[in-house]
Design an enzyme around this catalytic site. Structure first.
Site, PDB file in Angstrom:
ATOM      1  N   ASP A  64      -1.798   3.516  -5.647  1.00 25.20           N
ATOM      2  CA  ASP A  64      -1.724   2.071  -5.387  1.00 25.20           C
ATOM      3  C   ASP A  64      -1.797   1.277  -6.694  1.00 25.20           C
ATOM      4  OD1 ASP A  64      -1.443   2.328  -2.657  1.00 25.20           O
ATOM      5  OD2 ASP A  64      -3.541   1.906  -2.188  1.00 25.20           O
ATOM      6  N   ASP A 103      -2.055  19.016 -11.989  1.00 27.96           N
ATOM      7  CA  ASP A 103      -1.385  18.922 -13.306  1.00 27.96           C
ATOM      8  C   ASP A 103       0.008  19.526 -13.227  1.00 27.96           C
ATOM      9  OD1 ASP A 103      -0.698  18.801 -15.955  1.00 27.96           O
ATOM     10  OD2 ASP A 103      -2.082  20.371 -16.597  1.00 27.96           O
ATOM     11  N   ASP A 149      -0.413  11.484 -15.789  1.00 28.37           N
ATOM     12  CA  ASP A 149      -0.573  12.924 -15.952  1.00 28.37           C
ATOM     13  C   ASP A 149      -1.970  13.263 -15.440  1.00 28.37           C
ATOM     14  OD1 ASP A 149      -0.696  15.544 -16.768  1.00 28.37           O
ATOM     15  OD2 ASP A 149      -0.305  15.147 -18.894  1.00 28.37           O
ATOM     16  N   GLU A 152       6.424  19.486 -20.706  1.00 28.37           N
ATOM     17  CA  GLU A 152       5.295  18.821 -21.369  1.00 28.37           C
ATOM     18  C   GLU A 152       4.323  19.853 -21.904  1.00 28.37           C
ATOM     19  OE1 GLU A 152       1.175  17.127 -21.622  1.00 28.37           O
ATOM     20  OE2 GLU A 152       1.905  18.740 -20.351  1.00 28.37           O
ATOM     21  N   GLU A 153       4.167  20.946 -21.136  1.00 29.26           N
ATOM     22  CA  GLU A 153       3.079  21.888 -21.419  1.00 29.26           C
ATOM     23  C   GLU A 153       3.257  22.648 -22.734  1.00 29.26           C
ATOM     24  OE1 GLU A 153       0.373  21.723 -20.001  1.00 29.26           O
ATOM     25  OE2 GLU A 153       0.602  21.082 -17.919  1.00 29.26           O
ATOM     26  N   HIS A 196      -5.099  24.104 -15.480  1.00 31.25           N
ATOM     27  CA  HIS A 196      -4.289  25.179 -16.092  1.00 31.25           C
ATOM     28  C   HIS A 196      -4.603  26.562 -15.522  1.00 31.25           C
ATOM     29  CE1 HIS A 196      -2.687  22.836 -19.825  1.00 31.25           C
ATOM     30  NE2 HIS A 196      -2.389  22.290 -18.677  1.00 31.25           N
ATOM     31  N   ASP A 245       0.869  -1.177   0.000  1.00 33.39           N
ATOM     32  CA  ASP A 245       0.000   0.000   0.000  1.00 33.39           C
ATOM     33  C   ASP A 245       0.906   1.227   0.000  1.00 33.39           C
ATOM     34  OD1 ASP A 245      -2.790   1.185   0.557  1.00 33.39           O
ATOM     35  OD2 ASP A 245      -1.524   2.125   2.066  1.00 33.39           O
ATOM     36  N   HIS A 299       5.011  14.176 -16.179  1.00 33.00           N
ATOM     37  CA  HIS A 299       5.642  15.478 -16.401  1.00 33.00           C
ATOM     38  C   HIS A 299       5.636  16.286 -15.108  1.00 33.00           C
ATOM     39  CE1 HIS A 299       2.381  18.597 -16.798  1.00 33.00           C
ATOM     40  NE2 HIS A 299       1.624  17.632 -17.285  1.00 33.00           N
TER      41      HIS A 299
HETATM   42  N1  TRP Z   1      -1.315  16.675 -20.595  1.00 30.63           N
HETATM   43  C1  TRP Z   1      -2.439  17.549 -20.467  1.00 30.63           C
HETATM   44  C2  TRP Z   1      -1.913  18.837 -19.983  1.00 30.63           C
HETATM   45  O1  TRP Z   1      -0.965  18.858 -19.229  1.00 30.63           O
HETATM   46  C3  TRP Z   1      -3.443  17.039 -19.491  1.00 30.63           C
HETATM   47  C4  TRP Z   1      -4.447  16.218 -20.171  1.00 30.63           C
HETATM   48  C5  TRP Z   1      -5.591  16.662 -20.696  1.00 30.63           C
HETATM   49  C6  TRP Z   1      -4.380  14.827 -20.377  1.00 30.63           C
HETATM   50  N2  TRP Z   1      -6.265  15.615 -21.235  1.00 30.63           N
HETATM   51  C7  TRP Z   1      -5.554  14.503 -21.080  1.00 30.63           C
HETATM   52  C8  TRP Z   1      -3.465  13.858 -20.057  1.00 30.63           C
HETATM   53  C9  TRP Z   1      -5.799  13.195 -21.424  1.00 30.63           C
HETATM   54  C10 TRP Z   1      -3.719  12.557 -20.423  1.00 30.63           C
HETATM   55  C11 TRP Z   1      -4.877  12.230 -21.099  1.00 30.63           C
HETATM   56  O2  TRP Z   1      -2.429  19.848 -20.314  1.00 30.63           O
HETATM   57 ZN    ZN Z   2      -1.236  20.632 -18.191  1.00 31.19          ZN
END
Ligand code: TRP
Ligand code: ZN
Length: 311
Positions: free
Chosen positions: A300, A132, A194, A166-167, A281, A38, A120
């Site tokens: 988990d 996020d 993510d 990533e963004e 965001h 766990d 990310h």
């Molecule tokens: N990666 C996206 C971001 O950071 C977040 C996101 C939106 C996402 N829809 C998704 C991640 C679907 C995985 C699957 O803005």
């Molecule tokens: Zn994001």
């Protein structure tokens, strides 16, 4: 006492665990069958509190090219180094600024069948990015620390990655996959996390690879938690470059700006007609923007997948 019982007693008295086990036909189970522990959600939340403090001390965000990003990398790296991981920073350039992927290897296991788990670590400029994607970043950190605590000796090599930028379009993970080249064939699975603590949560399982999808679906089914296939993700997170390179990908997602339906609220609780994460965001994606139960369940499930897929 008969001669044969004397011999049996002597063998037992010798006491060597393996000899006794062999005699009784109960050799200890291979580590392969070990169940994942766990994952303490309080520890995951403590990492999120640290990421929030880092944002607070650095202009309110942890975005690519900003000091809050580098401080986030240093925090996670410090925990991994102390736990016995071999860590490295992979730099890249994006938008005129240096970004970093943080890579952590757990020593041992077959490297030509590496199980790679990633999230990310950058936020958007607008806020601290706690759901996020502090959530995925803290979740996989605590799973990695559990690997260390349990002294896991997996058959397959384990690697964890925290992607930069990533963004702006999966810049860090794309850089990593490009640098891998033909070695991408040595990644037996890439697992992406993510957003896994959304405040009005859903349970979406990536449907890209049937075998990986089943590992997650079965775990949630055993907990009586309904899941849906994740359908908006292709191209929306760091699994995309891996999938494009032919690596089997899987992952979990608790929802972003899409609206929870009545049927989904019935299955998962929470509020129908409201976004899974109304602070997606935005500056309000703070440490208050987390559902603890969703965060715990997802973390988990990650541990279970890492344990199963690396055995
Ligand atoms: N990666 C996206 C971001 O950071 C977040 C996101 C939106 C996402 N829809 C998704 C991640 C679907 C995985 C699957 O803005
Ligand atoms: Zn994001």
């Amino acid at each position: 006492m008969t001669r044969s019982s004397r011999i049996r007693r002597a063998a037992l008295a010798a006491g060597a665990c393996t000899a006794v086990a062999a005699l009784l036909g109960t050799a200890p189970a291979a580590q392969a069958t070990q169940a994942a522990p766990d994952i303490p959600v309080a520890a995951v939340k403590a990492h999120l509190a640290q990421l929030q403090s880092i944002a607070d001390a650095n202009g309110g965000n942890r975005a690519h090219g900003r000091p809050g990003y580098r401080a986030s990398v240093d925090y996670i790296k410090g925990k991994l180094d102390a736990a016995g991981f071999t860590t490295s920073l992979q730099p890249f350039t994006s938008g005129g600024a240096t970004g970093y992927n943080l890579i952590a290897d757990w020593p041992g296991g077959a490297e030509d069948a590496t199980v790679l788990t990633g999230s990310h670590l950058d936020s958007v400029d607008a806020g601290p990015g706690i759901n996020d994607n502090g959530s995925g970043s803290a979740g996989i950190l605590e799973v990695a620390l559990a690997v260390s605590r349990e002294h896991l000796k997996p058959a397959k090599h384990l690697r964890f990655a925290w992607w930069g930028d990533e963004e702006d379009g999966m810049v860090g993970s794309s850089h990593y996959v490009d640098a891998l080249g033909a070695d991408s064939s040595k990644i037996s699975a890439y697992l992406n996390f993510d957003m896994i603590g959304s405040p009005n949560p859903g349970y979406f399982v990536y449907d890209d690879d049937a075998k990986l999808e089943k590992v997650f679906k079965d775990w949630f089914a055993a907990k009586n938690i309904a899941t849906e296939p994740e359908t908006e993700g292709d191209g929306r997170s760091d699994h995309a470059p891996f999938k494009d390179a032919g690596v089997p990908v899987g992952g979990l997602f608790s929802g972003a700006d899409y609206i929870k339906t009545a049927a989904q609220a019935k299955a998962w609780g929470g509020t129908a007609g409201k976004a899974f994460d109304a602070c997606y965001h935005r500056s309000c994606d703070t440490s208050r923007n987390i559902d603890d139960t969703a965060l715990h369940n997802h973390t988990d499930a990650i541990a279970n997948a890492v344990w199963q897929l690396s055995s």
